[in-house]
Design a protein around this motif. Structure first.
Motif, mmCIF file in Angstrom:
data_model
loop_
_atom_site.group_PDB
_atom_site.id
_atom_site.type_symbol
_atom_site.label_atom_id
_atom_site.label_comp_id
_atom_site.label_asym_id
_atom_site.label_seq_id
_atom_site.Cartn_x
_atom_site.Cartn_y
_atom_site.Cartn_z
ATOM 1 N N LEU A 1 63.144 10.256 -6.942
ATOM 2 C CA LEU A 1 64.430 10.522 -7.578
ATOM 3 C C LEU A 1 64.174 11.508 -8.714
ATOM 4 O O LEU A 1 63.460 11.188 -9.672
ATOM 5 N N ALA A 2 64.724 12.711 -8.588
ATOM 6 C CA ALA A 2 64.404 13.763 -9.560
ATOM 7 C C ALA A 2 65.661 14.480 -10.020
ATOM 8 O O ALA A 2 66.638 14.616 -9.273
ATOM 9 N N THR A 3 65.619 14.927 -11.266
ATOM 10 C CA THR A 3 66.665 15.808 -11.780
ATOM 11 C C THR A 3 66.069 17.194 -11.945
ATOM 12 O O THR A 3 64.894 17.349 -12.270
ATOM 13 N N VAL A 4 66.886 18.201 -11.698
ATOM 14 C CA VAL A 4 66.404 19.578 -11.825
ATOM 15 C C VAL A 4 67.563 20.456 -12.282
ATOM 16 O O VAL A 4 68.696 20.303 -11.829
ATOM 17 N N ARG A 5 67.263 21.352 -13.199
ATOM 18 C CA ARG A 5 68.257 22.328 -13.657
ATOM 19 C C ARG A 5 68.143 23.555 -12.755
ATOM 20 O O ARG A 5 67.219 24.355 -12.903
#
Length: 300
Positions: free
Chosen positions: A43-47
Protein backbone atom coordinates in the motif's frame (compact mmCIF):
# COMPACT_ATOMS: atom_id res chain seq x y z
CA UNK A 1 13.74 -12.57 8.19
CA UNK A 2 10.69 -11.03 9.89
CA UNK A 3 8.77 -11.35 6.64
CA UNK A 4 9.82 -14.98 6.18
CA UNK A 5 8.71 -16.04 9.64
CA UNK A 6 5.36 -14.25 9.65
CA UNK A 7 2.48 -16.63 8.96
CA UNK A 8 -0.24 -13.98 8.61
CA UNK A 9 -0.95 -11.89 5.47
CA UNK A 10 1.17 -8.72 5.48
CA UNK A 11 0.54 -5.13 4.43
CA UNK A 12 3.64 -3.10 3.62
CA UNK A 13 2.87 0.63 3.74
CA UNK A 14 5.22 3.06 1.97
CA UNK A 15 4.45 6.77 2.15
CA UNK A 16 5.81 9.04 -0.61
CA UNK A 17 7.01 6.23 -2.85
CA UNK A 18 8.44 8.81 -5.26
CA UNK A 19 11.38 9.39 -2.90
CA UNK A 20 12.48 5.72 -2.76
CA UNK A 21 15.96 4.91 -4.05
CA UNK A 22 16.99 2.05 -6.35
CA UNK A 23 17.87 -0.36 -3.54
CA UNK A 24 14.55 0.11 -1.74
CA UNK A 25 12.55 -0.39 -4.93
CA UNK A 26 14.60 -3.47 -5.82
CA UNK A 27 13.91 -4.94 -2.38
CA UNK A 28 10.16 -4.25 -2.67
CA UNK A 29 10.08 -5.80 -6.16
CA UNK A 30 11.88 -8.89 -4.88
CA UNK A 31 9.46 -9.16 -1.96
CA UNK A 32 6.41 -8.96 -4.23
CA UNK A 33 7.68 -11.42 -6.83
CA UNK A 34 9.53 -14.05 -4.82
CA UNK A 35 8.40 -17.67 -4.97
CA UNK A 36 6.34 -17.91 -1.81
CA UNK A 37 2.81 -18.73 -0.68
CA UNK A 38 2.77 -15.77 1.65
CA UNK A 39 0.27 -13.03 0.84
CA UNK A 40 1.70 -9.51 0.80
CA UNK A 41 -0.02 -6.27 -0.16
CA UNK A 42 1.97 -3.12 -0.92
CA UNK A 43 0.00 0.00 0.00
CA UNK A 44 1.80 3.11 -1.23
CA UNK A 45 1.18 6.80 -1.74
CA UNK A 46 2.89 8.65 -4.55
CA UNK A 47 2.81 12.24 -5.78
CA UNK A 48 2.39 11.79 -9.51
CA UNK A 49 3.43 15.40 -10.14
CA UNK A 50 6.93 14.45 -8.94
CA UNK A 51 7.27 11.66 -11.51
CA UNK A 52 8.67 11.85 -15.03
CA UNK A 53 8.81 9.16 -17.69
CA UNK A 54 12.49 8.43 -16.99
CA UNK A 55 12.05 8.32 -13.20
CA UNK A 56 13.02 5.03 -11.49
CA UNK A 57 9.71 4.99 -9.62
CA UNK A 58 7.85 5.39 -12.92
CA UNK A 59 9.66 2.30 -14.20
CA UNK A 60 8.78 0.43 -11.01
CA UNK A 61 5.09 1.34 -11.40
CA UNK A 62 5.18 0.37 -15.09
CA UNK A 63 6.51 -3.08 -14.15
CA UNK A 64 3.65 -3.52 -11.66
CA UNK A 65 1.15 -2.64 -14.39
CA UNK A 66 2.78 -5.15 -16.78
CA UNK A 67 2.49 -7.86 -14.12
CA UNK A 68 -1.14 -6.90 -13.43
CA UNK A 69 -0.20 -6.22 -9.81
CA UNK A 70 -1.37 -2.61 -9.56
CA UNK A 71 -4.66 -1.08 -8.49
CA UNK A 72 -4.50 2.69 -8.78
CA UNK A 73 -6.74 5.06 -6.81
CA UNK A 74 -6.44 8.67 -7.94
CA UNK A 75 -7.30 11.37 -5.41
CA UNK A 76 -9.17 14.41 -6.70
CA UNK A 77 -8.89 17.86 -5.07
CA UNK A 78 -10.97 18.32 -1.92
CA UNK A 79 -14.52 19.52 -2.38
CA UNK A 80 -15.85 22.65 -0.68
CA UNK A 81 -17.40 20.46 2.03
CA UNK A 82 -14.13 18.58 2.55
CA UNK A 83 -12.28 21.88 2.90
CA UNK A 84 -14.82 23.01 5.52
CA UNK A 85 -14.18 19.85 7.53
CA UNK A 86 -10.40 20.21 7.26
CA UNK A 87 -10.53 23.86 8.34
CA UNK A 88 -12.69 22.95 11.34
CA UNK A 89 -10.28 20.14 12.26
CA UNK A 90 -7.37 22.58 12.10
CA UNK A 91 -9.26 25.04 14.31
CA UNK A 92 -9.99 22.24 16.80
CA UNK A 93 -6.28 21.41 16.98
CA UNK A 94 -5.29 25.06 17.52
CA UNK A 95 -7.62 26.96 19.90
CA UNK A 96 -5.98 30.27 18.94
CA UNK A 97 -7.63 30.01 15.51
CA UNK A 98 -11.10 30.01 17.08
CA UNK A 99 -10.93 33.77 17.68
CA UNK A 100 -10.75 34.49 13.94
CA UNK A 101 -13.72 34.51 11.59
CA UNK A 102 -12.11 32.33 8.94
CA UNK A 103 -13.71 32.62 5.53
CA UNK A 104 -14.01 28.97 4.46
CA UNK A 105 -14.94 29.89 0.89
CA UNK A 106 -11.84 32.03 0.54
CA UNK A 107 -9.69 29.19 1.83
CA UNK A 108 -11.37 26.83 -0.64
CA UNK A 109 -10.83 29.17 -3.60
CA UNK A 110 -7.27 30.01 -2.59
CA UNK A 111 -6.25 26.40 -2.02
CA UNK A 112 -7.81 24.82 -5.09
CA UNK A 113 -8.73 21.87 -2.86
CA UNK A 114 -5.08 21.02 -2.12
CA UNK A 115 -4.98 19.78 1.51
CA UNK A 116 -1.57 21.32 2.23
CA UNK A 117 -2.69 24.70 0.90
CA UNK A 118 -5.89 24.46 2.98
CA UNK A 119 -3.90 23.96 6.17
CA UNK A 120 -1.33 26.65 5.37
CA UNK A 121 -3.94 29.25 4.41
CA UNK A 122 -5.88 28.48 7.58
CA UNK A 123 -2.74 28.92 9.67
CA UNK A 124 -1.94 32.13 7.77
CA UNK A 125 -5.16 33.58 9.18
CA UNK A 126 -3.55 33.54 12.64
CA UNK A 127 -0.22 34.85 11.34
CA UNK A 128 -1.92 37.87 9.80
CA UNK A 129 -3.82 38.58 13.01
CA UNK A 130 -6.59 41.16 12.87
CA UNK A 131 -5.32 43.19 9.92
CA UNK A 132 -8.20 44.90 8.18
CA UNK A 133 -6.80 43.90 4.79
CA UNK A 134 -6.22 40.28 5.79
CA UNK A 135 -8.47 38.87 2.98
CA UNK A 136 -6.45 40.75 0.36
CA UNK A 137 -3.19 39.54 1.89
CA UNK A 138 -4.43 35.95 1.81
CA UNK A 139 -5.54 36.29 -1.78
CA UNK A 140 -2.36 37.90 -3.06
CA UNK A 141 0.27 35.97 -1.14
CA UNK A 142 1.01 32.46 0.10
CA UNK A 143 2.62 31.34 3.30
CA UNK A 144 6.32 30.48 3.25
CA UNK A 145 5.54 26.78 3.63
CA UNK A 146 3.29 26.67 0.56
CA UNK A 147 5.81 28.70 -1.45
CA UNK A 148 8.55 26.29 -0.40
CA UNK A 149 6.55 23.25 -1.53
CA UNK A 150 5.85 24.76 -4.94
CA UNK A 151 9.46 25.90 -5.38
CA UNK A 152 10.59 22.35 -4.67
CA UNK A 153 8.19 20.97 -7.28
CA UNK A 154 9.39 23.43 -9.90
CA UNK A 155 13.06 22.76 -9.14
CA UNK A 156 12.55 19.05 -9.89
CA UNK A 157 11.58 19.85 -13.48
CA UNK A 158 14.09 19.71 -16.30
CA UNK A 159 15.78 22.98 -17.28
CA UNK A 160 13.70 23.21 -20.45
CA UNK A 161 10.44 22.58 -18.59
CA UNK A 162 11.31 25.27 -16.05
CA UNK A 163 12.01 27.69 -18.89
CA UNK A 164 8.69 26.98 -20.61
CA UNK A 165 6.87 27.25 -17.27
CA UNK A 166 8.49 30.65 -16.72
CA UNK A 167 7.29 31.96 -20.07
CA UNK A 168 3.82 30.55 -19.38
CA UNK A 169 3.77 32.34 -16.02
CA UNK A 170 4.60 35.63 -17.73
CA UNK A 171 1.87 35.08 -20.35
CA UNK A 172 -0.48 34.99 -17.36
CA UNK A 173 -3.47 33.36 -19.05
CA UNK A 174 -4.48 30.35 -21.11
CA UNK A 175 -2.07 29.93 -24.03
CA UNK A 176 -1.78 27.85 -27.17
CA UNK A 177 1.09 25.79 -28.50
CA UNK A 178 1.60 28.42 -31.21
CA UNK A 179 2.02 31.26 -28.71
CA UNK A 180 4.36 29.15 -26.58
CA UNK A 181 6.47 28.22 -29.62
CA UNK A 182 6.71 31.89 -30.65
CA UNK A 183 7.42 33.30 -27.18
CA UNK A 184 10.09 30.78 -26.23
CA UNK A 185 13.65 30.95 -27.54
CA UNK A 186 13.80 27.14 -27.64
CA UNK A 187 13.12 24.95 -30.67
CA UNK A 188 9.47 24.01 -31.16
CA UNK A 189 10.19 20.32 -30.58
CA UNK A 190 11.94 21.11 -27.29
CA UNK A 191 9.02 23.31 -26.20
CA UNK A 192 6.55 20.54 -27.07
CA UNK A 193 8.48 17.99 -25.00
CA UNK A 194 8.79 20.45 -22.10
CA UNK A 195 5.04 21.16 -22.24
CA UNK A 196 4.35 17.42 -22.12
CA UNK A 197 6.56 17.20 -19.02
CA UNK A 198 4.64 20.07 -17.38
CA UNK A 199 1.35 18.30 -18.10
CA UNK A 200 2.69 15.00 -16.77
CA UNK A 201 3.99 16.74 -13.65
CA UNK A 202 0.60 18.44 -13.15
CA UNK A 203 2.04 21.91 -13.35
CA UNK A 204 -0.11 22.66 -16.39
CA UNK A 205 -3.49 21.27 -17.42
CA UNK A 206 -5.29 21.18 -20.73
CA UNK A 207 -7.87 23.93 -21.14
CA UNK A 208 -10.52 24.61 -23.77
CA UNK A 209 -9.74 25.11 -27.46
CA UNK A 210 -6.38 23.29 -27.28
CA UNK A 211 -4.84 25.70 -24.78
CA UNK A 212 -3.10 25.23 -21.44
CA UNK A 213 -3.44 26.72 -17.97
CA UNK A 214 -1.54 26.30 -14.73
CA UNK A 215 -3.20 23.73 -12.48
CA UNK A 216 -3.44 26.41 -9.79
CA UNK A 217 -2.70 30.12 -9.88
CA UNK A 218 -0.42 29.66 -6.86
CA UNK A 219 1.95 27.70 -9.10
CA UNK A 220 1.89 30.42 -11.76
CA UNK A 221 2.67 33.06 -9.12
CA UNK A 222 5.54 30.98 -7.76
CA UNK A 223 6.99 30.43 -11.24
CA UNK A 224 6.80 34.18 -11.93
CA UNK A 225 8.39 35.11 -8.60
CA UNK A 226 11.38 32.87 -9.36
CA UNK A 227 12.33 35.09 -12.31
CA UNK A 228 14.80 37.94 -12.02
CA UNK A 229 13.63 41.38 -13.15
CA UNK A 230 15.76 41.34 -16.35
CA UNK A 231 14.39 37.88 -17.22
CA UNK A 232 10.79 39.05 -16.65
CA UNK A 233 11.35 42.02 -18.94
CA UNK A 234 12.85 39.78 -21.61
CA UNK A 235 9.91 37.36 -21.53
CA UNK A 236 7.32 40.15 -21.51
CA UNK A 237 8.97 41.64 -24.61
CA UNK A 238 9.12 38.27 -26.36
CA UNK A 239 5.45 37.60 -25.59
CA UNK A 240 4.43 41.06 -26.80
CA UNK A 241 6.25 40.48 -30.08
CA UNK A 242 4.67 37.04 -30.48
CA UNK A 243 1.17 38.41 -29.81
CA UNK A 244 1.65 41.36 -32.18
CA UNK A 245 2.50 38.94 -34.99
CA UNK A 246 -0.96 37.36 -34.66
CA UNK A 247 -2.43 40.52 -36.25
CA UNK A 248 -5.44 40.37 -33.90
CA UNK A 249 -6.73 43.84 -33.00
CA UNK A 250 -8.46 42.52 -29.88
CA UNK A 251 -4.99 41.77 -28.46
CA UNK A 252 -3.65 45.33 -28.76
CA UNK A 253 -4.17 46.16 -25.07
CA UNK A 254 -2.51 42.91 -23.99
CA UNK A 255 0.42 43.53 -26.33
CA UNK A 256 0.79 47.06 -24.93
CA UNK A 257 0.78 45.76 -21.34
CA UNK A 258 3.53 43.24 -22.10
CA UNK A 259 5.64 45.85 -23.89
CA UNK A 260 5.22 48.17 -20.89
CA UNK A 261 6.32 45.47 -18.45
CA UNK A 262 9.18 44.63 -20.78
CA UNK A 263 10.42 48.21 -20.57
CA UNK A 264 9.79 48.96 -24.27
CA UNK A 265 7.78 52.13 -23.72
CA UNK A 266 7.59 53.46 -27.33
CA UNK A 267 6.08 50.15 -28.46
CA UNK A 268 3.77 50.13 -25.44
CA UNK A 269 2.48 53.63 -26.26
CA UNK A 270 1.93 52.63 -29.89
CA UNK A 271 -0.18 49.63 -28.94
CA UNK A 272 -2.12 51.46 -26.22
CA UNK A 273 -3.12 53.96 -28.93
CA UNK A 274 -4.13 51.10 -31.21
CA UNK A 275 -6.10 49.54 -28.36
CA UNK A 276 -7.91 52.85 -27.77
CA UNK A 277 -8.82 53.09 -31.46
CA UNK A 278 -10.07 49.51 -31.50
CA UNK A 279 -12.17 50.02 -28.37
CA UNK A 280 -13.61 53.31 -29.69
CA UNK A 281 -14.69 51.64 -32.93
CA UNK A 282 -16.57 49.09 -30.85
CA UNK A 283 -18.06 51.82 -28.63
CA UNK A 284 -16.25 50.40 -25.61
CA UNK A 285 -15.68 53.81 -24.10
CA UNK A 286 -14.26 52.72 -20.75
CA UNK A 287 -11.61 50.50 -22.35
CA UNK A 288 -10.73 53.20 -24.86
CA UNK A 289 -10.32 55.79 -22.12
CA UNK A 290 -8.15 53.48 -20.00
CA UNK A 291 -5.86 52.73 -22.93
CA UNK A 292 -5.38 56.35 -23.97
CA UNK A 293 -4.76 57.38 -20.36
CA UNK A 294 -2.02 54.75 -20.08
CA UNK A 295 -0.46 55.92 -23.33
CA UNK A 296 -0.41 59.52 -22.08
CA UNK A 297 1.02 58.42 -18.74
CA UNK A 298 3.89 56.58 -20.41
CA UNK A 299 4.55 59.47 -22.79
CA UNK A 300 5.04 61.99 -19.95
Amino acid sequence: MAVETCEEPLILFVDDLQWCDDDTLAWIAFLLNRDSDQRIMLLATVRSENLTSDNIVSSFIHDLVQRDQLTEVSLAPLSSLDVDLLVEAEIASDPDLAQFDIDHEQVFQGSGGNPLFVIELTRAWKQLGHYADRPALLTNSMSDAVQSVIDQRLSLLSENAQSVASVAAVIGRAFSDELSFSANSLDAEVVADATAELLESQVLREHQNSTYLFVHDCIREAAYERLSLPRRRLYHSQIATALSEEQDSSLHAEVASHYERGGRLPSAIEYYEKAAQYASARVECSDALNSIRQAILLAD
